[in-house]
Design an enzyme around this catalytic site. Structure first.
Site, PDB file in Angstrom:
ATOM      1  N   SER A  57       0.810  -1.217   0.000  1.00  0.00           N
ATOM      2  CA  SER A  57       0.000   0.000   0.000  1.00  0.00           C
ATOM      3  C   SER A  57       0.841   1.265   0.000  1.00  0.00           C
ATOM      4  O   SER A  57       0.499   2.248  -0.666  1.00  0.00           O
ATOM      5  CB  SER A  57      -0.944   0.001   1.208  1.00  0.00           C
ATOM      6  OG  SER A  57      -1.827  -1.084   1.157  1.00  0.00           O
TER       7      SER A  57
ATOM      8  N   HIS B  36       0.314   4.610   4.429  1.00  0.00           N
ATOM      9  CA  HIS B  36      -0.324   5.222   3.264  1.00  0.00           C
ATOM     10  C   HIS B  36       0.144   6.668   3.101  1.00  0.00           C
ATOM     11  O   HIS B  36       0.520   7.095   2.002  1.00  0.00           O
ATOM     12  CB  HIS B  36      -1.846   5.193   3.417  1.00  0.00           C
ATOM     13  CG  HIS B  36      -2.425   3.817   3.416  1.00  0.00           C
ATOM     14  ND1 HIS B  36      -3.762   3.582   3.591  1.00  0.00           N
ATOM     15  CD2 HIS B  36      -1.844   2.599   3.261  1.00  0.00           C
ATOM     16  CE1 HIS B  36      -3.989   2.283   3.536  1.00  0.00           C
ATOM     17  NE2 HIS B  36      -2.835   1.669   3.341  1.00  0.00           N
TER      18      HIS B  36
END
Length: 312
Positions: A183, A235
């Protein structure tokens, strides 16, 4: 062919006619077939299969083997019971053994976990979601800029996500947390798409629609970080890293630039890049040094604090 003056007489008077320069015919852009992103896809899927093989739920589970999800069909590759892993994957100890990110182990010298965690996934659902994003964004970027730009962008963005994940764990003093997934690197691709749009602004026709659609996609992906159990710090770290790297790695020539070898005499060549592109590049390089420096400094500061011996 250069400019040529032609004299013509009209009613006893003469004027000079200068024909326009010949048109420019630069060769069409060569098509590029993405190969790095498909390799990353295959490696991630293969490593997930290897992780499930090493996990061996029927043998390692304290409960009866039939409690492993899809045991009758997958056998050794079956998933942990849903109360252990709702994402259809292995146990956390297997992820740690395979190279998952754990701050304590990084502090003990296993720095490679900052990168190895990018290729592992916590479950089948996690893997599918990330691989869809990888193919959707990665292939387009690689076809536009080539593997030698997208490859470093992917890895360095993932590193930035791993560093911010470590900083977040250390701040909250959450011992034993295992973090895996691509991610951080994928959010880096999103961030790079935004900075690429900014630094190459002159070549886009529908500028407002392009940036609005990209902002919506980014907002939706960042909202995923609000789900419990998702490492939103990775993230954010990956997105910021990719955003800065985009100014450095994805800068394109300005609109109307043509290489001098395709220009006939009489044409004035445009500069390859605009001044603001170089300005963004310089700022991004400085910010990248500070950004990664901050992450490593926090990690090493924690090491110093942990290893310090107080004399009494």
């Amino acid at each position: 062919m250069g400019k040529r003056d032609v004299e013509a007489g009209v009613g006893g008077s003469f004027y000079h006619y200068t024909p326009p320069p010949p048109p420019i015919y630069p060769p069409p852009r060569e098509s590029y077939l993405s190969w790095l992103v498909p390799i990353i896809f295959v490696v991630d899927v293969a490593l997930f299969a290897l992780t499930m093989y090493e996990n061996n739920c029927p043998e390692s589970l304290d409960e009866p083997a039939h409690t492993c999800v899809f045991f009758d069909h997958l056998g050794r590759f079956s998933f942990e019971p849903l109360h252990n892993n709702p994402l259809l994957g292995p146990k956390t100890t297997t992820l740690q053994n395979m190279g998952g990110l754990r701050v304590e182990l990084v502090q003990e010298g296993e720095w490679w976990r900052l990168l190895s965690c990018l290729w592992l996934h916590a479950g089948l659902i996690h893997l599918i979601a990330n691989m869809i994003s990888l193919l959707f964004m990665g292939i387009r970027l690689e076809e536009e800029f080539g593997f030698w730009r997208v490859g470093p962008l992917y890895v360095l963005s993932g590193l930035g996500g791993s560093l911010m994940s470590c900083v977040n764990v250390l701040r909250k003093q959450r011992v034993g947390v295992i973090s895996v997934g691509a991610s951080g690197a994928l959010f880096g691709l999103l961030g790079a798409m935004l900075s690429e749009l900014i630094t190459n602004w002159t070549i886009y026709a529908n500028k407002c629609s392009a940036i609005l659609s990209l902002i919506v996609v980014i907002a939706l992906n960042l909202a995923v970080g609000l789900i419990p159990g998702v490492d939103s710090s990775a993230h954010i770290g990956g997105f910021v890293s990719g955003f800065l790297l985009g100014f450095v790695l994805l800068m394109r020539p300005q609109f109307g630039y043509v290489s001098s070898k395709y220009l006939p005499p009489g044409y004035k060549q445009k500069s390859r890049h605009k001044c603001y592109q170089y300005f963004f590049l310089l700022l991004a390089l400085i910010a990248l040094i500070l950004w990664y420096g901050y992450g490593f400094a926090e990690l090493y500061k924690s090491i110093d604090t942990t290893d310090r011996i107080d004399l009494v």
